[in-house]
Design a protein around this motif. Structure first.
Motif, short mmCIF file in Angstrom:
data_model
loop_
_atom_site.label_atom_id
_atom_site.label_comp_id
_atom_site.label_asym_id
_atom_site.label_seq_id
_atom_site.Cartn_x
_atom_site.Cartn_y
_atom_site.Cartn_z
N GLY A 157 39.32 52.50 34.98
CA GLY A 157 39.05 51.07 35.06
C GLY A 157 38.76 50.66 36.49
N PRO A 163 34.25 40.50 35.62
CA PRO A 163 34.29 41.17 34.31
C PRO A 163 32.91 41.67 33.89
N HIS A 186 39.67 45.97 34.83
CA HIS A 186 39.15 46.64 33.64
C HIS A 186 40.09 47.78 33.28
N TYR A 205 39.90 44.13 29.27
CA TYR A 205 39.78 43.16 30.37
C TYR A 205 41.14 42.49 30.57
#
Length: 220
Positions: A157, A163, A186, A205
């Motif tokens: 992530g 985002p 993430h 998210y």
């Protein structure tokens, strides 16, 4: 544009105060394990411990009956994000039943990746979607520049930034102040079946309201 990738870095002690997925959550004294409010009523599975500037993000997602509880929706009750103060945290007692822990604890190291957006602007004149910083950084991740193939599965992530490809109408509002939350991270599923956070093949998210210290989670 800069992206702070979270990279798989081997195993970590289950109760360590380092960036990690899995293991045992660290929480203030008296905090109780969150339970699913979407339907099953079982314990939420602890996903990640992410130290940030003003505390620790602790992320929980229901995995007792994947697909039955709406773990992908921010207000479903099937996930929880907490912003704990960094001090005086202690390992939580793990529920005796339910899917509460990941099979393994994975250490995370951060790597700042800097990309020049001008290099990507002209790649496809017919593409109406602007280049996405996280998507480009993840796709191009390699341990060494001369490596022929990327190591995308090592990317767990990212921290901060914006985002990836998320429409504005999906940005969650803080349940306390109703303001738009800040994007925090993430989350990818993981490097293997032994370590993965099961997200149905989607991207996770994490959002946070720093004023109210409230968090939210969704997938897309």
């Amino acid at each position: 544009m800069q992206t702070t990738l979270m990279i798989y870095d081997g195993t970590a002690p289950a109760d360590s105060d380092v960036p990690r997925t899995g293991g045992v959550p660290l929480a203030p004294a008296g905090f109780t394990w969150p339970m699913c409010g979407s339907g099953c009523g079982g314990p939420l599975q602890f996903f990640a411990h992410l130290p940030v500037e003003d505390g620790v993000l602790s992320i929980f997602v229901c995995q007792n009956d994947p697909g039955a509880c709406e773990f992908w929706a921010p207000a479903s009750g099937a996930n929880q994000v907490y912003l704990f103060p960094r001090r005086e945290l202690q390992p939580m007692a793990v529920p005796a039943s339910g899917v509460a822990l990941l099979p393994a604890t994975s250490a995370i190291r951060t790597q700042v990746v800097t990309l020049d957006p001008d290099e990507y602007d002209d790649q496809d004149d017919h593409d109406e979607v602007a280049p996405d910083a996280y998507d480009l950084a993840r796709a191009g991740w390699k341990r060494e520049p001369e490596e022929r193939f990327g190591k995308q599965r090592e990317v767990l992530g990212s921290l901060g930034g914006s985002p990836s490809y998320l429409e504005g109408d999906r940005l969650p509002a803080c349940p306390s102040c109703a303001g738009t939350m800040d994007f925090a991270a993430h989350l990818e599923e993981g490097i293997s079946s032994l370590t993965e956070m099961k997200l149905g093949g989607q991207l996770g998210y994490v959002f946070v309201c720093h004023t109210c210290r409230e968090g939210a989670f969704l997938t897309d």
